[in-house]
Enzyme design. Structure first.
Site, PDB file in Angstrom:
ATOM      1  N   ASP A 178      27.627 -17.854  18.152  1.00 42.22           N
ATOM      2  CA  ASP A 178      26.173 -17.819  18.106  1.00 42.22           C
ATOM      3  C   ASP A 178      25.654 -16.421  18.460  1.00 42.22           C
ATOM      4  OD1 ASP A 178      23.589 -19.379  18.025  1.00 42.22           O
ATOM      5  OD2 ASP A 178      23.479 -18.670  20.096  1.00 42.22           O
ATOM      6  N   GLU A 185      27.649 -15.592  13.568  1.00 43.19           N
ATOM      7  CA  GLU A 185      26.240 -15.695  13.198  1.00 43.19           C
ATOM      8  C   GLU A 185      25.625 -14.349  13.580  1.00 43.19           C
ATOM      9  OE1 GLU A 185      22.119 -18.117  14.185  1.00 43.19           O
ATOM     10  OE2 GLU A 185      23.427 -17.354  15.757  1.00 43.19           O
TER      11      GLU A 185
END
Length: 569
Positions: free
Chosen positions: A228, A290
């Site tokens: 993330d 990401e």
């Protein structure tokens, strides 16, 4: 021109912009299915999806011929940001089950040759994490505080934030604490919610903590990690002010490459160390970033041979319904990632964006990134959106590289755009006092059976977010019985993708044509064509493999908002 494509000699004259990869690792052509656990399937009846619910539906997912499942966070958490505020990285939140439930999920998925990829959140944790609680109780300058980004404020009494950075969710990216003695104290950085303090990755202790976390899950058999906000870990020395977008995307006068909180060079050493850890385990484990980085050529630095295996392609995710723009992002992506020997990934929906069945039904620009659609926004044309979504999916599944699917897109689900305010839970909605509606609309629990309460999502009919009335017609049991459903379109396309090895294929554009509404390319022995224009387009008279709808072709003419795969030779 169209007749020339039917001969082998004419095919030889097509100029490829991408050749098949040299390596055959599974992740180079993978199909990875994202599960948002709280909205997938609830077996315990509390209205929130759980790990046993996922395990029970592994056979249904195996019918899609996927390679892996990426699980959004299921760790122990106060759930102020749907689990992206982690209080314990080596646990399962009781909301979702137990570690034993997780082990059972990994085992069941493995029986179907499906890997489990977990969501790692290394930029920030919950303010309830024991390490942050210790930092709050410790003095300024202590080793405990050094795990996070604490700074003195500016102004005569430190009453102003250390710099002008803004949170992704709205408002300042700094919060001032009250020291243990009751006096106003330092400020801590949180690029997201106030409950999500950023780690200080200049601290060796943070590196050691996350290496321990990686090994904990690798030892439990996970197939890898989706990382993330992978571009945000290192902040520029001195934390200078920034006048650009809070999310670091480029804007006029502020190129994203200059954002001091994103894309700093030291990040790459972190990922090199993680890659070594993963490579020490068997089974070809993967890292996917990401990373919101532009331009696409810069993003490819994240997937150099000794770093990540994959990174999300946000330029593709956000492409407009415009053929020249789509052709450009496909070709530039392939060139950029081929330069470093990495696969390109393709994605149309995830838990942070409006589902593409709704997005492609809008006539305007739609909401900003990280927002959804609410009752006051333009409402999508659902029939147009679904037709375009099916066409876009078929084109995506024929591209060489890896593919990410978001739960429910195989049912053609749109966003729920009419959620009443009292049900909204996204911190963006609350931090902006409703000015930004947030992402709850794409996170609504899935419909499984049309005639049951909560459409079969929960054993009791409970649902943590309300489902729209149209969910019934998208329920999995209804779509299973309809040969022309979106679910069966996905099944056929994914089967053919595997059979024809399109993920490991090549790409050559169909020779120059006059219609700017057409995106057409050859991958292996397949001509793939999508009509993004307003009028039918003439195609070669070739055997059809499949179309995005039964009426995709009028003779040899491709209708608007349709895609077709045709066999060459």
């Amino acid at each position: 021109m169209v007749e020339q494509l039917t001969t082998a000699s004419s095919l030889a004259r097509l100029v490829p912009v991408h050749e098949p990869p040299a390596g055959r690792e599974w992740w180079r052509s993978s199909v990875i299915y994202q599960i948002y656990p709280r909205s997938f399937r609830d077996l315990r009846g509390d209205g929130v999806g759980d790990l046993p619910g996922i395990t029970a539906e592994i056979p249904a997912l195996a019918e899609l011929d996927i390679d892996a499942i990426w699980l959004s966070p299921f760790y122990r958490s106060p759930q102020k940001d749907a689990g992206y505020d982690v209080a314990d990285y080596c646990s399962v939140d009781p909301l979702f089950g137990t570690l034993e439930d997780f082990d059972a999920l990994v085992a069941e998925a493995s029986r179907h040759n499906i890997r489990i990829i977990v969501d790692l959140v290394p930029n920030h944790c919950s303010d309830q994490h024991p390490l942050f609680q210790k930092a709050l109780a410790s003095p300024a300058g202590s080793p405990e505080r050094d795990l996070f980004i604490f700074r003195d404020g500016t102004g005569d009494h430190g009453q102003n934030p250390p710099n002008n950075w803004q949170s992704h969710f709205g408002g300042p990216a700094w919060t001032r604490i009250t020291e243990p003695d009751g006096t106003p104290g330092q400020w801590y950085l949180h690029l997201f919610d106030t409950s999500q303090p950023d780690f200080n990755w200049d601290s060796p202790a943070v590196h050691a903590e996350f290496e321990k976390i990686l090994r904990f899950w690798l030892d439990r058999g996970v197939g890898g990690f989706r990382v993330d906000v992978a571009h945000a870990l290192i902040k520029k020395s001195g934390l200078p002010d920034w006048g650009g977008r809070a999310d670091g995307s480029s804007s006029e006068g502020f190129p994203g490459s200059d954002a001091p909180m994103f894309g700093q060079p030291g990040i790459h050493d972190i990922f090199r160390s993680w890659r070594k850890i993963l490579d020490s385990y068997d089974g070809d484990r993967v890292l996917c970033a990401e990373a919101t980085i532009d331009p696409i050529e810069r993003l490819s630095d994240w997937v150099r041979p000794d770093e990540m295996h994959q990174t999300f392609n946000f330029a593709y995710l956000h492409h407009p319904w415009h053929a020249p723009a789509l052709r450009h992002v496909i070709e530039s992506s392939l060139h950029a990632f081929d330069r470093v020997g990495a696969p390109t990934t393709w994605v149309l929906s995830n838990h942070d964006v409006v589902r593409h069945a709704s997005r492609f039904g809008l006539t305007g620009a739609g909401p900003r990134t990280g927002d959804g659609l609410g009752p006051q926004d333009e409402q999508p044309d659902l029939d147009l959106g679904l037709a375009r979504a099916r066409a876009a999916t078929m084109l995506m599944l024929a591209l060489p590289g890896g593919v990410y699917l978001y739960q429910g897109e195989e049912l053609g689900l749109p966003d729920h755009t009419m959620i009443p305010d009292e049900f909204r839970q996204d911190p963006t909605f609350h931090r902006t006092a409703g000015v930004r509606v947030g992402r709850d609309g794409n996170r609504v629990p899935l419909p499984w059976k049309a005639n049951l309460p909560s459409y079969g999502f929960s054993s009791t009919g409970e649902s943590w977010l309300p489902q729209p009335p149209i969910w019934g017609r998208h329920s999995r049991d209804i779509e299973q019985r309809n040969p022309d459903s979106t679910l069966n379109l996905y099944r056929r396309a994914l089967d053919l993708r595997r059979e024809l090895d399109l993920g490991n294929g090549s790409l050559a554009w169909w020779p120059e044509h006059d219609d700017d509404g057409l995106v057409a390319f050859v991958n292996g022995g397949v001509l793939v064509a999508m009509n993004m224009g307003d009028a039918p387009v003439q195609l070669p008279d070739l055997p059809r493999l499949m179309g995005s709808s039964p009426d995709a072709l009028e003779g040899a003419r491709l209708r608007p908002n349709r895609t077709v795969w045709m066999r060459l030779g």
